[in-house]
Write an enzyme that holds these catalytic residues in place. Structure first.
Site, PDB file in Angstrom:
ATOM      1  N   TYR A 155       4.595  -2.579  -9.805  1.00 34.34           N
ATOM      2  CA  TYR A 155       5.123  -3.749  -9.079  1.00 34.34           C
ATOM      3  C   TYR A 155       4.377  -5.011  -9.510  1.00 34.34           C
ATOM      4  O   TYR A 155       4.979  -6.029  -9.841  1.00 34.34           O
ATOM      5  CB  TYR A 155       4.961  -3.518  -7.580  1.00 34.34           C
ATOM      6  CG  TYR A 155       5.538  -4.603  -6.699  1.00 34.34           C
ATOM      7  CD1 TYR A 155       6.904  -4.867  -6.686  1.00 34.34           C
ATOM      8  CD2 TYR A 155       4.712  -5.349  -5.846  1.00 34.34           C
ATOM      9  CE1 TYR A 155       7.435  -5.852  -5.855  1.00 34.34           C
ATOM     10  CE2 TYR A 155       5.240  -6.322  -5.018  1.00 34.34           C
ATOM     11  CZ  TYR A 155       6.597  -6.571  -5.018  1.00 34.34           C
ATOM     12  OH  TYR A 155       7.115  -7.544  -4.198  1.00 34.34           O
ATOM     13  N   LYS A 159       6.109  -8.108 -11.617  1.00 32.94           N
ATOM     14  CA  LYS A 159       6.212  -9.463 -11.072  1.00 32.94           C
ATOM     15  C   LYS A 159       5.440 -10.463 -11.943  1.00 32.94           C
ATOM     16  O   LYS A 159       5.829 -11.616 -12.068  1.00 32.94           O
ATOM     17  CB  LYS A 159       5.696  -9.494  -9.627  1.00 32.94           C
ATOM     18  CG  LYS A 159       6.641  -8.816  -8.632  1.00 32.94           C
ATOM     19  CD  LYS A 159       7.957  -9.563  -8.464  1.00 32.94           C
ATOM     20  CE  LYS A 159       8.796  -9.007  -7.338  1.00 32.94           C
ATOM     21  NZ  LYS A 159      10.113  -9.670  -7.213  1.00 32.94           N
ATOM     22  N   ASN A 184       2.393 -10.972   2.702  1.00 32.13           N
ATOM     23  CA  ASN A 184       2.962  -9.982   3.647  1.00 32.13           C
ATOM     24  C   ASN A 184       3.845 -10.639   4.702  1.00 32.13           C
ATOM     25  O   ASN A 184       3.400 -11.547   5.414  1.00 32.13           O
ATOM     26  CB  ASN A 184       1.835  -9.225   4.365  1.00 32.13           C
ATOM     27  CG  ASN A 184       1.063  -8.333   3.420  1.00 32.13           C
ATOM     28  OD1 ASN A 184       0.488  -8.804   2.443  1.00 32.13           O
ATOM     29  ND2 ASN A 184       1.053  -7.040   3.696  1.00 32.13           N
ATOM     30  N   ASN A 200       5.578   0.857  10.065  1.00 39.60           N
ATOM     31  CA  ASN A 200       4.956   2.147  10.404  1.00 39.60           C
ATOM     32  C   ASN A 200       4.296   2.088  11.776  1.00 39.60           C
ATOM     33  O   ASN A 200       4.547   2.931  12.632  1.00 39.60           O
ATOM     34  CB  ASN A 200       3.873   2.514   9.374  1.00 39.60           C
ATOM     35  CG  ASN A 200       4.427   3.331   8.217  1.00 39.60           C
ATOM     36  OD1 ASN A 200       5.640   3.475   8.082  1.00 39.60           O
ATOM     37  ND2 ASN A 200       3.550   3.838   7.379  1.00 39.60           N
ATOM     38  N   ASP A 216     -10.863   2.819   6.459  1.00 40.80           N
ATOM     39  CA  ASP A 216     -11.525   2.528   7.749  1.00 40.80           C
ATOM     40  C   ASP A 216     -10.852   1.373   8.479  1.00 40.80           C
ATOM     41  O   ASP A 216     -11.274   0.966   9.555  1.00 40.80           O
ATOM     42  CB  ASP A 216     -13.027   2.266   7.542  1.00 40.80           C
ATOM     43  CG  ASP A 216     -13.286   0.991   6.730  1.00 40.80           C
ATOM     44  OD1 ASP A 216     -12.322   0.265   6.395  1.00 40.80           O
ATOM     45  OD2 ASP A 216     -14.468   0.722   6.412  1.00 40.80           O
ATOM     46  N   THR A 220      -8.162  -6.450   4.883  1.00 34.21           N
ATOM     47  CA  THR A 220      -7.471  -7.518   5.613  1.00 34.21           C
ATOM     48  C   THR A 220      -6.115  -7.852   4.980  1.00 34.21           C
ATOM     49  O   THR A 220      -5.893  -7.671   3.780  1.00 34.21           O
ATOM     50  CB  THR A 220      -8.312  -8.817   5.664  1.00 34.21           C
ATOM     51  OG1 THR A 220      -8.374  -9.383   4.346  1.00 34.21           O
ATOM     52  CG2 THR A 220      -9.698  -8.564   6.195  1.00 34.21           C
TER      53      THR A 220
HETATM   54  N1  UDP Z   1      -1.546   0.646   5.944  1.00 37.60           N
HETATM   55  C1  UDP Z   1      -2.064   1.469   6.947  1.00 37.60           C
HETATM   56  N2  UDP Z   1      -1.244   2.361   7.546  1.00 37.60           N
HETATM   57  C2  UDP Z   1       0.085   2.479   7.232  1.00 37.60           C
HETATM   58  C3  UDP Z   1       0.623   1.626   6.231  1.00 37.60           C
HETATM   59  C4  UDP Z   1      -0.227   0.732   5.615  1.00 37.60           C
HETATM   60  O1  UDP Z   1      -3.260   1.390   7.266  1.00 37.60           O
HETATM   61  O2  UDP Z   1       0.765   3.325   7.849  1.00 37.60           O
HETATM   62  C5  UDP Z   1      -2.449  -0.312   5.309  1.00 37.60           C
HETATM   63  C6  UDP Z   1      -2.429  -0.310   3.771  1.00 37.60           C
HETATM   64  O3  UDP Z   1      -3.330   0.622   3.242  1.00 37.60           O
HETATM   65  C7  UDP Z   1      -2.844  -1.750   3.479  1.00 37.60           C
HETATM   66  C8  UDP Z   1      -2.278  -2.545   4.666  1.00 37.60           C
HETATM   67  O4  UDP Z   1      -2.026  -1.599   5.692  1.00 37.60           O
HETATM   68  O5  UDP Z   1      -4.247  -1.874   3.465  1.00 37.60           O
HETATM   69  C9  UDP Z   1      -0.978  -3.277   4.350  1.00 37.60           C
HETATM   70  O6  UDP Z   1      -0.135  -2.350   3.742  1.00 37.60           O
HETATM   71  P1  UDP Z   1       1.388  -2.604   3.441  1.00 37.60           P
HETATM   72  O7  UDP Z   1       1.965  -1.286   3.039  1.00 37.60           O
HETATM   73  O8  UDP Z   1       2.041  -3.286   4.580  1.00 37.60           O
HETATM   74  O9  UDP Z   1       1.475  -3.592   2.199  1.00 37.60           O
HETATM   75  P2  UDP Z   1       0.432  -4.203   1.140  1.00 37.60           P
HETATM   76  O10 UDP Z   1      -0.136  -5.399   1.792  1.00 37.60           O
HETATM   77  O11 UDP Z   1      -0.633  -3.184   0.832  1.00 37.60           O
HETATM   78  O12 UDP Z   1       1.273  -4.504  -0.013  1.00 37.60           O
END
Ligand code: UDP
Length: 339
Positions: A155, A159, A184, A200, A216, A220
């Site tokens: 991805y 991009k 995001n 989720n 953990d 952010t």
């Molecule tokens: N994440 C999480 N639990 C979930 C889905 C995502 O802790 O069920 C975490 C993921 O590891 C990341 C953050 O949430 O650190 C944002 O993830 P997302 O999939 O929304 O998109 P990203 O910002 O990584 O593209």
């Protein structure tokens, strides 16, 4: 030869990925701004359900097409918003080759169409071009820290290539281009099985299942409500800004903060559990939005508590058996502003 002047004709825009989460909000907004809209999608991750309410509108047209093949779009076009692409990290592993193809071939075809029609072109790019950033918050001048052969690389690099070919068409073919780097974003019409953090957590909170925090939870993200993004997209398209522009909300949360906020706003008794952190998951992400502020006069307006409450209500309406979600009093943000 100059085009014939048609003083009463409405402008016409093509939105690739128009049946997706962001694309469908964009189509809706463009129609309300007086555009005729051609929504193009192959429904790989988009859904007709997202655009059902637009189907009867005489200014709306849906075309089922995969933009990785030649795009035939008869008639004049004033603007092309190239928003087609799967964007969830869960998709990076599931459908890596379609992601590479839509970023590369899809962008190439959409730029060719813009050139042929004399249309202004906008690329939906992403904060992922910064990879796992070593500079914080991220200004547009930062070149990023991307692992090209990692799972997210499909991805990120697609991009980055898309940005590169967009600038090449601008410089070499004089196509009038814009690049928005989207951070995001959340809101209604996210796929329930999207796999991203916010859908989720909301689904889990509403169904009483534990919230799956990866690692953990100290990593952010800064999350913006979809209406703020669409406002920024339109302002950028109507501006003269050729350089990429970050559009995101600079209030930064840990993933643990987001989980706790969703539990509170959804009145849920779910617990949080920790699962393995995905490979190359960025440790911190927050936009520097100085350029958007200065060039577009844009600022996000919807606080996370308000946007998340709206989004939780939207999911709850679709989620059978969920308890009613209360209207939440809007209180100050719990995140930090670093932008
Ligand atoms: N994440 C999480 N639990 C979930 C889905 C995502 O802790 O069920 C975490 C993921 O590891 C990341 C953050 O949430 O650190 C944002 O993830 P997302 O999939 O929304 O998109 P990203 O910002 O990584 O593209």
């Amino acid at each position: 030869m100059p085009r014939a002047v048609k003083p009463f004709a409405k402008p016409r825009a093509l939105v690739t990925g128009g049946a997706g989460f962001i694309g469908s909000h964009l189509c809706e907004r463009l129609i309300s701004e007086g555009y005729r809209v051609v929504c193009m999608d192959n429904l790989r991750t988009g859904s007709l359900e997202n655009i059902t309410h637009l189907q009867e509108d005489p200014d709306f047209e849906y075309v089922h097409h995969d933009v990785t093949t030649y795009i035939d779009c008869p008639g004049e076009l004033d603007g092309i918003y190239h928003f087609a692409s799967p964007a969830s990290p869960a998709d990076f592993e599931r459908i890596p080759i379609p992601i590479l193809k839509v970023g590369a071939l899809g962008t190439y075809n959409a730029l060719g169409l813009a050139k042929a029609k004399g249309a202004r072109f906008m690329l939906a790019s992403t904060s992922e071009v910064y990879g796992d950033p070593l500079v914080h918050p991220q200004p547009e001048g930062y070149w990023g820290n991307v692992n090209p052969i990692g799972i997210r690389g499909v991805y990120d690099e697609a991009k980055r290539y898309a940005e590169s070919i967009t600038m090449a068409y601008h410089r070499h073919h004089r196509v009038d281009t814009r690049i928005v780097r989207i951070f995001n974003t959340y809101g209604s019409r996210m796929r329930p099985d999207d796999g991203r953090m916010i859908p989720n957590f909301i689904q889990q909170a509403l169904s009483g299942e534990p919230l799956t925090v990866y690692g953990d939870g100290s990593q952010t993200r800064s999350v913006q409500y979809v209406d703020d993004l669409v406002e920024g997209v339109l302002r950028l398209m109507n501006s003269r800004e050729i350089s990429p522009v970050n559009i995101g909300n600079p209030v930064e949360y840990t993933v643990n903060d987001v989980a706790a906020l969703i539990l509170e706003l959804s009145n849920s008794t779910s617990k949080m559990i920790h699962e393995l952190l995905p490979q190359d998951d960025p440790k911190q992400r927050c936009p520097d939005i100085t350029r958007a502020r200065e060039a577009l006069g844009w600022e996000p307006e919807v606080p996370a508590r308000e946007g998340l409450s709206r989004t939780i209500r939207w999911f709850a309406e679709r989620f059978e058996g969920a308890e009613e979600v209360p209207e939440t009093e809007i209180r100050p943000e719990i995140g930090r502003t670093t932008g």
